[in-house]
Every structure is written in structure tokens, then in C-alpha cells.
Design a protein around this motif. Structure first.
Motif, PDB file in Angstrom:
ATOM      1  N   LYS A  83       1.105  -9.213   8.035  1.00 41.89           N
ATOM      2  CA  LYS A  83      -0.023  -9.486   7.141  1.00 41.89           C
ATOM      3  C   LYS A  83      -0.408  -8.184   6.435  1.00 41.89           C
ATOM      4  O   LYS A  83      -0.358  -7.108   7.034  1.00 41.89           O
ATOM      5  CB  LYS A  83      -1.186 -10.086   7.903  1.00 41.89           C
ATOM      6  CG  LYS A  83      -0.822 -11.476   8.426  1.00 41.89           C
ATOM      7  CD  LYS A  83      -2.002 -12.224   8.935  1.00 41.89           C
ATOM      8  CE  LYS A  83      -1.522 -13.605   9.384  1.00 41.89           C
ATOM      9  NZ  LYS A  83      -2.643 -14.437   9.770  1.00 41.89           N
ATOM     10  N   MET A  84      -0.768  -8.298   5.168  1.00 45.81           N
ATOM     11  CA  MET A  84      -1.026  -7.148   4.318  1.00 45.81           C
ATOM     12  C   MET A  84      -2.431  -7.233   3.725  1.00 45.81           C
ATOM     13  O   MET A  84      -3.054  -8.290   3.710  1.00 45.81           O
ATOM     14  CB  MET A  84      -0.019  -7.115   3.161  1.00 45.81           C
ATOM     15  CG  MET A  84       1.443  -7.291   3.551  1.00 45.81           C
ATOM     16  SD  MET A  84       2.101  -5.963   4.528  1.00 45.81           S
ATOM     17  CE  MET A  84       2.362  -4.745   3.267  1.00 45.81           C
ATOM     18  N   MET A  85      -2.898  -6.099   3.212  1.00 39.57           N
ATOM     19  CA  MET A  85      -4.104  -6.046   2.391  1.00 39.57           C
ATOM     20  C   MET A  85      -3.773  -5.144   1.208  1.00 39.57           C
ATOM     21  O   MET A  85      -2.765  -4.428   1.218  1.00 39.57           O
ATOM     22  CB  MET A  85      -5.293  -5.511   3.186  1.00 39.57           C
ATOM     23  CG  MET A  85      -5.150  -4.094   3.640  1.00 39.57           C
ATOM     24  SD  MET A  85      -6.607  -3.622   4.611  1.00 39.57           S
ATOM     25  CE  MET A  85      -6.212  -1.914   4.917  1.00 39.57           C
ATOM     26  N   LEU A  86      -4.601  -5.192   0.183  1.00 41.76           N
ATOM     27  CA  LEU A  86      -4.349  -4.367  -0.991  1.00 41.76           C
ATOM     28  C   LEU A  86      -5.040  -3.019  -0.856  1.00 41.76           C
ATOM     29  O   LEU A  86      -6.219  -2.949  -0.519  1.00 41.76           O
ATOM     30  CB  LEU A  86      -4.809  -5.076  -2.260  1.00 41.76           C
ATOM     31  CG  LEU A  86      -4.003  -6.320  -2.626  1.00 41.76           C
ATOM     32  CD1 LEU A  86      -4.563  -6.957  -3.884  1.00 41.76           C
ATOM     33  CD2 LEU A  86      -2.526  -6.003  -2.794  1.00 41.76           C
ATOM     34  N   GLY A  87      -4.285  -1.973  -1.146  1.00 45.54           N
ATOM     35  CA  GLY A  87      -4.817  -0.615  -1.128  1.00 45.54           C
ATOM     36  C   GLY A  87      -5.023  -0.111  -2.548  1.00 45.54           C
ATOM     37  O   GLY A  87      -5.386  -0.870  -3.449  1.00 45.54           O
ATOM     38  N   GLU A  88      -4.739   1.142  -2.740  1.00 44.04           N
ATOM     39  CA  GLU A  88      -4.907   1.779  -4.053  1.00 44.04           C
ATOM     40  C   GLU A  88      -3.807   1.344  -5.017  1.00 44.04           C
ATOM     41  O   GLU A  88      -2.707   0.991  -4.597  1.00 44.04           O
ATOM     42  CB  GLU A  88      -4.887   3.301  -3.882  1.00 44.04           C
ATOM     43  CG  GLU A  88      -6.034   3.836  -3.052  1.00 44.04           C
ATOM     44  CD  GLU A  88      -7.394   3.488  -3.629  1.00 44.04           C
ATOM     45  OE1 GLU A  88      -7.595   3.641  -4.850  1.00 44.04           O
ATOM     46  OE2 GLU A  88      -8.265   3.037  -2.865  1.00 44.04           O
ATOM     47  N   PRO A  89      -4.063   1.409  -6.332  1.00 40.59           N
ATOM     48  CA  PRO A  89      -3.041   1.054  -7.316  1.00 40.59           C
ATOM     49  C   PRO A  89      -1.841   2.001  -7.260  1.00 40.59           C
ATOM     50  O   PRO A  89      -1.992   3.191  -6.998  1.00 40.59           O
ATOM     51  CB  PRO A  89      -3.768   1.188  -8.658  1.00 40.59           C
ATOM     52  CG  PRO A  89      -5.216   1.120  -8.327  1.00 40.59           C
ATOM     53  CD  PRO A  89      -5.353   1.691  -6.949  1.00 40.59           C
ATOM     54  N   ASP A  90      -0.643   1.447  -7.503  1.00 43.69           N
ATOM     55  CA  ASP A  90       0.562   2.267  -7.585  1.00 43.69           C
ATOM     56  C   ASP A  90       0.770   2.716  -9.028  1.00 43.69           C
ATOM     57  O   ASP A  90      -0.103   2.496  -9.880  1.00 43.69           O
ATOM     58  CB  ASP A  90       1.782   1.511  -7.033  1.00 43.69           C
ATOM     59  CG  ASP A  90       2.156   0.265  -7.825  1.00 43.69           C
ATOM     60  OD1 ASP A  90       1.683   0.100  -8.975  1.00 43.69           O
ATOM     61  OD2 ASP A  90       2.940  -0.540  -7.311  1.00 43.69           O
ATOM     62  N   GLU A  91       1.930   3.313  -9.317  1.00 44.65           N
ATOM     63  CA  GLU A  91       2.184   3.845 -10.668  1.00 44.65           C
ATOM     64  C   GLU A  91       2.210   2.767 -11.745  1.00 44.65           C
ATOM     65  O   GLU A  91       1.991   3.045 -12.917  1.00 44.65           O
ATOM     66  CB  GLU A  91       3.487   4.662 -10.693  1.00 44.65           C
ATOM     67  CG  GLU A  91       4.749   3.885 -10.403  1.00 44.65           C
ATOM     68  CD  GLU A  91       5.051   3.724  -8.908  1.00 44.65           C
ATOM     69  OE1 GLU A  91       6.005   3.010  -8.586  1.00 44.65           O
ATOM     70  OE2 GLU A  91       4.319   4.274  -8.073  1.00 44.65           O
ATOM     71  N   SER A  92       2.451   1.499 -11.343  1.00 41.62           N
ATOM     72  CA  SER A  92       2.460   0.408 -12.324  1.00 41.62           C
ATOM     73  C   SER A  92       1.052  -0.124 -12.590  1.00 41.62           C
ATOM     74  O   SER A  92       0.869  -0.961 -13.468  1.00 41.62           O
ATOM     75  CB  SER A  92       3.362  -0.734 -11.835  1.00 41.62           C
ATOM     76  OG  SER A  92       2.756  -1.415 -10.756  1.00 41.62           O
ATOM     77  N   GLY A  93       0.064   0.337 -11.803  1.00 43.99           N
ATOM     78  CA  GLY A  93      -1.309  -0.144 -11.965  1.00 43.99           C
ATOM     79  C   GLY A  93      -1.659  -1.269 -11.008  1.00 43.99           C
ATOM     80  O   GLY A  93      -2.819  -1.641 -10.881  1.00 43.99           O
ATOM     81  N   ARG A 121      -2.240  -2.863  -7.336  1.00 44.61           N
ATOM     82  CA  ARG A 121      -2.696  -2.325  -6.050  1.00 44.61           C
ATOM     83  C   ARG A 121      -1.572  -2.428  -5.026  1.00 44.61           C
ATOM     84  O   ARG A 121      -0.928  -3.466  -4.899  1.00 44.61           O
ATOM     85  CB  ARG A 121      -3.935  -3.066  -5.588  1.00 44.61           C
ATOM     86  CG  ARG A 121      -5.138  -2.757  -6.505  1.00 44.61           C
ATOM     87  CD  ARG A 121      -6.358  -3.546  -6.170  1.00 44.61           C
ATOM     88  NE  ARG A 121      -6.796  -3.278  -4.809  1.00 44.61           N
ATOM     89  CZ  ARG A 121      -7.650  -4.048  -4.150  1.00 44.61           C
ATOM     90  NH1 ARG A 121      -8.156  -5.117  -4.724  1.00 44.61           N
ATOM     91  NH2 ARG A 121      -8.006  -3.757  -2.920  1.00 44.61           N
ATOM     92  N   SER A 122      -1.335  -1.353  -4.317  1.00 45.42           N
ATOM     93  CA  SER A 122      -0.251  -1.287  -3.338  1.00 45.42           C
ATOM     94  C   SER A 122      -0.585  -2.099  -2.091  1.00 45.42           C
ATOM     95  O   SER A 122      -1.701  -2.039  -1.588  1.00 45.42           O
ATOM     96  CB  SER A 122      -0.004   0.159  -2.932  1.00 45.42           C
ATOM     97  OG  SER A 122       0.413   0.904  -4.043  1.00 45.42           O
ATOM     98  N   PRO A 123       0.404  -2.837  -1.571  1.00 44.31           N
ATOM     99  CA  PRO A 123       0.182  -3.558  -0.320  1.00 44.31           C
ATOM    100  C   PRO A 123       0.226  -2.592   0.860  1.00 44.31           C
ATOM    101  O   PRO A 123       1.048  -1.678   0.902  1.00 44.31           O
ATOM    102  CB  PRO A 123       1.350  -4.540  -0.269  1.00 44.31           C
ATOM    103  CG  PRO A 123       2.402  -3.939  -1.119  1.00 44.31           C
ATOM    104  CD  PRO A 123       1.714  -3.110  -2.146  1.00 44.31           C
ATOM    105  N   VAL A 124      -0.671  -2.806   1.816  1.00 46.55           N
ATOM    106  CA  VAL A 124      -0.775  -1.982   3.016  1.00 46.55           C
ATOM    107  C   VAL A 124      -0.773  -2.914   4.221  1.00 46.55           C
ATOM    108  O   VAL A 124      -1.508  -3.909   4.246  1.00 46.55           O
ATOM    109  CB  VAL A 124      -2.075  -1.142   2.999  1.00 46.55           C
ATOM    110  CG1 VAL A 124      -2.225  -0.330   4.272  1.00 46.55           C
ATOM    111  CG2 VAL A 124      -2.135  -0.261   1.767  1.00 46.55           C
ATOM    112  N   ALA A 125       0.051  -2.598   5.215  1.00 44.90           N
ATOM    113  CA  ALA A 125       0.141  -3.429   6.418  1.00 44.90           C
ATOM    114  C   ALA A 125      -1.170  -3.390   7.202  1.00 44.90           C
ATOM    115  O   ALA A 125      -1.806  -2.345   7.319  1.00 44.90           O
ATOM    116  CB  ALA A 125       1.276  -2.935   7.299  1.00 44.90           C
TER     117      ALA A 125
END
Length: 170
Positions: free
Chosen positions: A106-116, A118-122
Motif C-alpha cells: 500500500k502506498m501514499m503520495l509524497g512530494e512531486p517528482d521531476e514530472s510534477g 506526486r511520488s508514491p511512498v510505501a
């Protein structure tokens, strides 16, 4: 993906399926498609049309971050594809060399990546298991530009082109 079980019988690449090579018998089966782009939509809808009873699309972000065309997503939902957002496979399970399930992180959204996006975080310690008959991997596909090395390429290894004049760097 480099995870345990990805070499089990029943794990396919999306291109294998979509190029009409050795179709598996999906009749009455449960199929998971890993990915959120248009190839994932095509693979999921094809599996459904090939008789799969349940088709899941597993995507590590939310629907808002999916790169697939919104119309493709809508039409796949209308065809009965089931979406599991904010999940990512961490292990394919099997018996006697044959796939029988997946463990999803299961994941949650973290900070945006280079594409804008939000990066998934476990989310540590939060997993889910699903019994499966087949998996179709529809992630990380890039063009092979062998023979086109003189052309400028994008970060995704596609050919850079001026969209208004259809010209390349050469």
C-alpha cells in the motif's frame, strides 16, 4: 520490476499480449495489469474481452496522476475493469512454477517528482494479497532507438521533434 516471482508462468509483458503472440486462455480467470498508461488500458480491456472474469489495474498513484487518456480509463471502467490505486506489487507468489497471487504494497503520495506528479511512498507494514491467474506488466516501456543515435532524444528515449514543423534535430 526486479521482484520475486516475476519469472513465474502466468506473468506476461503487455507487448506480448498486444502483439497477438500466444494468447493465454483468460476465460473465467483473474488477471492483474500493472501500470497506468494507455498500454495498461489496452491490456486490461483486451484481457476482459478475452474472457477474464476479473481484471484489476494496479497503479501506485491515484487516478489523477494516471498518464492514460481519461477516455480510456472511463471506457475500461464501463467494461468492468477494477482499479486498485495507491498499490504496487512487491512479490508474485506461485506454486510449482505457476503464478497464483500477488502481494501489494500500500502506498501514499509524497512530494512531486521531476514530472510534477506526486511520488508514491510505501506505507510500511501495510500490504494486501490477491489471488491471481495471470499478470500483465505494462510499465517502463521505452522505444529502442538503435540506428537513430544521431537524433536528439527525450528523457524517455523518444525522438525530439518540433510539433509544429515535424522536424527533428537532424
Amino acid at each position: 520490476m526486479g521482484i520475486e516471482g516475476e519469472k513465474l508462468d502466468g506473468v506476461y509483458g503487455a507487448n506480448e499480449l498486444l502483439e497477438y503472440r500466444d494468447f493465454p486462455d483468460f476465460t473465467g480467470k483473474t488477471v492483474m495489469v500493472n501500470g497506468g498508461g494507455n498500454v495498461a488500458m489496452d491490456a486490461a480491456r483486451s484481457a476482459k474481452r478475452l474472457g477474464a472474469e476479473n481484471v484489476y489495474i494496479i497503479y501506485r498513484r491515484t487516478k489523477d496522476e494516471m498518464p492514460a487518456d481519461p477516455q480510456e480509463i472511463l471506457e475500461s471502467e464501463e467494461e468492468g475493469v477494477i482499479y486498485k490505486y495507491l498499490t504496487n506489487p512487491i512479490e508474485f507468489t506461485g506454486e510449482n512454477g505457476k503464478l497464483n497471487g500477488v502481494v501489494l504494497q500500500k502506498m501514499m503520495l509524497g512530494e512531486p517528482d521531476e514530472s510534477g506528479r506526486r511520488s508514491p511512498v510505501a506505507i510500511e507494514g501495510e500490504t494486501e494479497e490477491i489471488a491471481l491467474d495471470s499478470v500483465i506488466m505494462a510499465i517502463g516501456q521505452y522505444p529502442n532507438l538503435n540506428g537513430f543515435e544521431t537524433l536528439e532524444a527525450t528523457r524517455k528515449n523518444t525522438i525530439c521533434a518540433d510539433e509544429s514543423r515535424f522536424t527533428t534535430s537532424v
